[in-house]
Scaffold this motif. Structure first.
Motif, short mmCIF file in Angstrom:
data_model
loop_
_atom_site.label_atom_id
_atom_site.label_comp_id
_atom_site.label_asym_id
_atom_site.label_seq_id
_atom_site.Cartn_x
_atom_site.Cartn_y
_atom_site.Cartn_z
N GLY A 50 -15.54 8.81 -8.10
CA GLY A 50 -14.17 9.19 -7.83
C GLY A 50 -13.81 9.23 -6.36
O GLY A 50 -12.69 9.62 -6.00
N ALA A 51 -14.75 8.82 -5.49
CA ALA A 51 -14.48 8.85 -4.06
C ALA A 51 -13.52 7.75 -3.61
O ALA A 51 -12.89 7.86 -2.57
N GLY A 52 -13.42 6.67 -4.40
CA GLY A 52 -12.52 5.57 -4.06
C GLY A 52 -13.22 4.29 -3.66
O GLY A 52 -12.56 3.32 -3.25
N LYS A 53 -14.55 4.25 -3.79
CA LYS A 53 -15.31 3.07 -3.36
C LYS A 53 -14.91 1.82 -4.12
O LYS A 53 -14.63 0.77 -3.53
N SER A 54 -14.89 1.91 -5.45
CA SER A 54 -14.57 0.74 -6.27
C SER A 54 -13.13 0.29 -6.06
O SER A 54 -12.84 -0.92 -6.04
N THR A 55 -12.22 1.23 -5.88
CA THR A 55 -10.82 0.87 -5.64
C THR A 55 -10.69 0.10 -4.33
O THR A 55 -9.99 -0.91 -4.25
N LEU A 56 -11.38 0.57 -3.30
CA LEU A 56 -11.33 -0.13 -2.01
C LEU A 56 -11.94 -1.52 -2.14
O LEU A 56 -11.41 -2.49 -1.58
N ALA A 57 -13.04 -1.64 -2.88
CA ALA A 57 -13.67 -2.95 -3.07
C ALA A 57 -12.72 -3.91 -3.79
O ALA A 57 -12.64 -5.10 -3.44
N ILE A 59 -9.48 -3.86 -3.67
CA ILE A 59 -8.43 -4.24 -2.72
C ILE A 59 -8.94 -5.31 -1.76
O ILE A 59 -8.26 -6.30 -1.47
N LEU A 60 -10.16 -5.13 -1.28
CA LEU A 60 -10.72 -6.09 -0.33
C LEU A 60 -11.03 -7.43 -1.00
O LEU A 60 -11.07 -8.46 -0.32
N SER A 61 -11.24 -7.42 -2.30
CA SER A 61 -11.52 -8.67 -3.02
C SER A 61 -10.26 -9.33 -3.55
O SER A 61 -10.34 -10.39 -4.19
N GLY A 62 -9.10 -8.70 -3.33
CA GLY A 62 -7.84 -9.28 -3.79
C GLY A 62 -7.49 -8.96 -5.22
O GLY A 62 -6.46 -9.43 -5.72
N ALA A 63 -8.31 -8.16 -5.90
CA ALA A 63 -8.06 -7.84 -7.30
C ALA A 63 -7.00 -6.75 -7.47
O ALA A 63 -6.38 -6.64 -8.53
N GLU A 64 -6.81 -5.92 -6.45
CA GLU A 64 -5.80 -4.87 -6.45
C GLU A 64 -5.01 -4.94 -5.15
O GLU A 64 -5.51 -5.43 -4.13
N GLN A 65 -3.80 -4.41 -5.19
CA GLN A 65 -2.97 -4.36 -3.99
C GLN A 65 -2.77 -2.91 -3.56
O GLN A 65 -2.51 -2.04 -4.39
N PRO A 66 -2.88 -2.62 -2.27
CA PRO A 66 -2.66 -1.25 -1.80
C PRO A 66 -1.18 -0.89 -1.85
O PRO A 66 -0.31 -1.77 -1.80
N ASP A 67 -0.91 0.40 -1.93
CA ASP A 67 0.47 0.86 -1.89
C ASP A 67 0.99 0.91 -0.45
O ASP A 67 2.19 0.73 -0.21
N SER A 68 0.10 1.17 0.49
CA SER A 68 0.48 1.17 1.90
C SER A 68 -0.76 0.97 2.75
O SER A 68 -1.89 0.98 2.24
N GLY A 69 -0.57 0.80 4.04
CA GLY A 69 -1.69 0.51 4.93
C GLY A 69 -1.76 -0.97 5.25
O GLY A 69 -0.93 -1.76 4.80
N GLU A 70 -2.76 -1.35 6.03
CA GLU A 70 -2.89 -2.75 6.41
C GLU A 70 -4.34 -3.18 6.50
O GLU A 70 -5.24 -2.38 6.73
N LEU A 71 -4.53 -4.49 6.30
CA LEU A 71 -5.83 -5.14 6.43
C LEU A 71 -5.76 -6.11 7.59
O LEU A 71 -4.78 -6.85 7.72
#
Length: 274
Positions: A50-57, A59-71
């Motif tokens: 639940g720390a957010g590791k998989s969610t971040l992965a 996003i970085l792989s293009g499978a999910e889009q962030p709600d805000s922030g930048e890459l």
């Protein structure tokens, strides 16, 4: 240690995440996460469930889009709208399911979805350059130290360590920016784990940055150059491996290192409302 104590890496990052947030309904999976990945470096990404590791992965792989922030890739802001866009940017990911085709051989898996056609009229008709792909696959496996006796044998006949090696080698073969590894040593024995860790070092030494997501603390300390800890969707520490100890990492993961710090006490209060 508090968030304010984090010292940024001195190398210019090949990948940088700034203030990434992601919400699923009422659940905030990521709360303004930062991540810095210097070139030719293994960065460990750790945290409890639940720390957010998989969610971040994702996003970085293009499978999910962030709600805000930048890459940022090599200092330039970018959007990874799809996995195809991530591949085009040189970011490859090995998830826990490996995504291998068990009935195909190692060479075919290396070029899966990116098959090479033969030159000339036969290539125009769709004939594949199987001998060329097998030759390139053999060279890639040898260069990365992946021990595959027969690249023409089906993946289904390989050991767990060999399958993991093929999956990592495939991604390393195509990556030219960052390689993301999600729990690559899960369910592997001691010998096979050692082989995968050595493979990660070879990928780093080839000039590719690696982000290693793992629950295995000894593996992280053995192979990583830097370690980023997530807790409840936030980054709570970013350490060099020389600074990191098992006790310190566990304290950061569980919140023990910030429980008495009034500057960061609001993190737990905010997280408790989600």
């Amino acid at each position: 240690m508090s968030i304010q104590d984090i010292d940024p890496p001195t190398q210019a990052p090949v990948l940088e995440v700034r203030g990434i947030t992601k919400r699923y309904g009422h659940v905030e999976a990521l709360r303004g996460v930062d991540l810095v990945v210097p070139p030719a470096t293994v960065v460990g990404l750790i945290g409890d469930n639940g720390a957010g590791k998989s969610t971040l992965a994702k996003i970085l792989s293009g499978a999910e889009q962030p709600d805000s922030g930048e890459l940022l890739l090599r200092g330039e802001r970018t959007t990874l709208a799809t996995p195809v866009a991530a591949h085009a940017a040189g970011i490859e990911t090995v998830f826990q399911d490996l995504a291998l085709a068990p009935d195909l051989d190692a060479a075919s898996n290396l070029f899966l979805g990116r098959e090479r056609r033969r030159t000339g009229p036969l290539g125009w008709l769709g004939w594949l350059d199987r001998s060329g792909m097998r030759r390139e696959a053999s060279e890639a496996f040898e260069r990365l130290g992946v021990q595959i006796k027969d690249v023409t044998g089906p993946i289904a006949s390989y050991s767990g360590g060999q399958r993991q090696g093929v999956a990592v080698a495939r991604s390393a073969f195509w990556a030219h920016t960052v390689l993301l590894l999600d729990e690559p040593t899960a369910a592997l024995g001691v010998v096979q784990t050692g082989q995968v860790l050595q493979l990660i070092r070879r990928v780093r030494d080839s000039g590719i940055a690696v982000v290693l997501i793992s629950h295995n603390m000894p593996d992280v300390l053995a192979v990583c150059d830097r370690i980023t800890v997530l807790r409840l969707g936030r980054r709570v520490s970013d350490l060099s491996v020389e600074e990191a100890t098992t006790e310190r990492l566990v304290a950061d993961m569980t919140g023990a290192s910030i429980a008495d710090d009034p500057r960061t006490a609001n993190i737990d209060c905010e997280a408790g409302s989600t």
